[in-house]
Design a protein around this motif. Structure first.
Motif, PDB file in Angstrom:
ATOM      1  N   VAL A  16     -62.631  18.874 -11.427  1.00 36.78           N
ATOM      2  CA  VAL A  16     -63.794  18.406 -12.049  1.00 36.78           C
ATOM      3  C   VAL A  16     -64.319  17.112 -11.130  1.00 36.78           C
ATOM      4  CG1 VAL A  16     -62.745  16.505 -13.433  1.00 36.78           C
ATOM      5  CG2 VAL A  16     -64.863  17.549 -14.311  1.00 36.78           C
ATOM      6  N   SER A  17     -63.416  16.568 -10.209  1.00 41.53           N
ATOM      7  CA  SER A  17     -64.103  15.856  -9.367  1.00 41.53           C
ATOM      8  C   SER A  17     -65.009  16.291  -8.379  1.00 41.53           C
ATOM      9  CB  SER A  17     -62.872  15.070  -8.717  1.00 41.53           C
ATOM     10  OG  SER A  17     -61.972  14.337  -9.563  1.00 41.53           O
ATOM     11  N   VAL A  22     -66.766  11.789 -16.509  1.00 37.86           N
ATOM     12  CA  VAL A  22     -65.537  12.426 -16.716  1.00 37.86           C
ATOM     13  C   VAL A  22     -64.856  11.873 -17.839  1.00 37.86           C
ATOM     14  CG1 VAL A  22     -63.833  13.811 -15.931  1.00 37.86           C
ATOM     15  CG2 VAL A  22     -65.951  13.559 -14.466  1.00 37.86           C
ATOM     16  N   ARG A  48     -56.918  20.331 -12.662  1.00 40.28           N
ATOM     17  CA  ARG A  48     -58.112  20.237 -13.337  1.00 40.28           C
ATOM     18  C   ARG A  48     -58.966  18.961 -13.028  1.00 40.28           C
ATOM     19  NH1 ARG A  48     -55.130  21.727 -17.851  1.00 40.28           N
ATOM     20  NH2 ARG A  48     -55.419  19.602 -19.045  1.00 40.28           N
ATOM     21  N   ALA A  49     -58.078  17.927 -12.929  1.00 42.34           N
ATOM     22  CA  ALA A  49     -58.803  16.746 -12.617  1.00 42.34           C
ATOM     23  C   ALA A  49     -59.477  16.814 -11.121  1.00 42.34           C
ATOM     24  CB  ALA A  49     -57.686  15.454 -12.350  1.00 42.34           C
ATOM     25  N   CYS A  57     -61.098  15.402 -18.313  1.00 45.47           N
ATOM     26  CA  CYS A  57     -61.236  16.308 -17.269  1.00 45.47           C
ATOM     27  C   CYS A  57     -62.752  17.317 -17.633  1.00 45.47           C
ATOM     28  CB  CYS A  57     -60.444  17.308 -17.116  1.00 45.47           C
ATOM     29  SG  CYS A  57     -58.767  16.318 -16.431  1.00 45.47           S
TER      30      CYS A  57
END
Length: 307
Positions: free
Chosen positions: A95-96, A46, A91-92, A49
């Motif tokens: 996306v995780s 990643v 967002r982080a 993000c």
């Protein structure tokens, strides 16, 4: 009915060298681990993000070689109580979830919200609600992808000791209260045993009682020992903290002050809980197999006490 703890293994640590990660996973499987926790940071899967397709594909292929129950630790910097960076943090977190689903990790560990101590006193209710509002959509994404989010009780780390930030989750009982308010099927607690020992000494509560209060929410465990003594003086590296027995030791059992035998009898965890050993790398060379055996003994004691 299945055992409450169903898998035991180690955290892989942060490492961008996927060959080393592959070797580490192979070693874990060889010594008898049934689970493993991947550290999301450092993988370069990643960036900004966004998923990096070729790295995700390489990672997925490596992990698929092994019959391990995978979880993933999201970046520790994610803070869904951070109003100044709210969108970036969300967002982080989102996306995780996407990364975990792509690589086959079914549980994603996230640290709960942190704030300045003054805000913890003066704006606590507002910030707790802010965190729930930001966590809700992430939990919905996790549910859609068939994942669980595991919110981990934090330790009194350097920023906490310095008075720069704090968190309700230093006390597992308060984490239990926040998760009960959220009441989302895709969100459980990650009980970090070492952190609970430290939080108990720092805030002055009974560790075993607090862990028992969190237990009905617990679907994930981080297993290690510590004395609970805060690191309130300068140390140049982890070895010095271990020498003195202070701070977030993440040590094998017996090096700290956790009463694992009593704790095991007081943890009516959720079914399908995974146990992840988090010991510092310096301990692996001489205490890896013993710690794995200790973790299995602890898991068997929990399962036996709470059939």
């Amino acid at each position: 009915m299945t055992d409450r703890i169903i898998a035991t293994g180690f955290n892989t640590g942060a490492d961008s060298d996927l060959d080393r990660l592959a070797a580490r996973l192979a070693h874990m499987e060889q010594i008898g681990c049934t689970g493993a926790e991947i550290t999301a940071t450092g993988l370069d899967a990643v960036v900004s993000c966004r998923l990096i397709g070729d790295r995700v594909a390489q990672l997925r292929a490596i992990m698929a070689r092994h019959a391990l129950a995978y979880s993933m630790h999201a970046p520790i910097a994610i803070n869904l109580m951070d109003e100044d960076h709210a969108d970036l943090m969300q967002r982080a977190a989102l996306v995780s979830m996407d990364l975990a689903a792509e690589i086959g990790a079914r549980v994603v560990v996230i640290h709960p919200g942190r704030c300045h101590p003054k805000d913890h006193v003066n704006r606590q209710a507002e910030l707790l609600q802010f965190e729930l509002d930001r966590l809700g959509p992430v939990a919905d994404r996790a549910a859609t992808l068939g994942l669980k989010i595991a919110c981990e009780n934090i330790s009194p780390n350097r920023r906490v000791i310095a008075g720069e930030e704090t968190s309700y989750s230093l006390d597992p009982r308060l984490l239990a209260h926040q998760l009960a308010r959220l009441n989302h099927d895709a969100v459980v607690a990650c009980l970090d045993i070492s952190h609970a020992r430290q939080g108990a000494d720092f805030w002055g509560f009974d560790m075993i009682d607090a862990c028992e209060a969190l237990a009905p929410h617990v679907g994930h465990i981080h297993f290690s020992d510590s004395t609970g003594v805060p690191s309130t003086f300068p140390c140049t590296h982890e070895g010095e903290r271990h020498f003195f027995g202070v701070g977030d030791m993440h040590a094998p059992g017996g090096y700290g002050a956790v009463d694992f035998e009593t704790l095991a009898t007081r943890l009516p965890l959720r079914q399908s809980t995974r146990l992840v050993i988090e010991i510092k790398r310096n301990f692996l060379g001489h205490a890896e197999t013993r710690t794995l055996a200790d973790a299995r003994t602890f898991a068997a004691a929990v399962n036996g006490a709470h059939p």
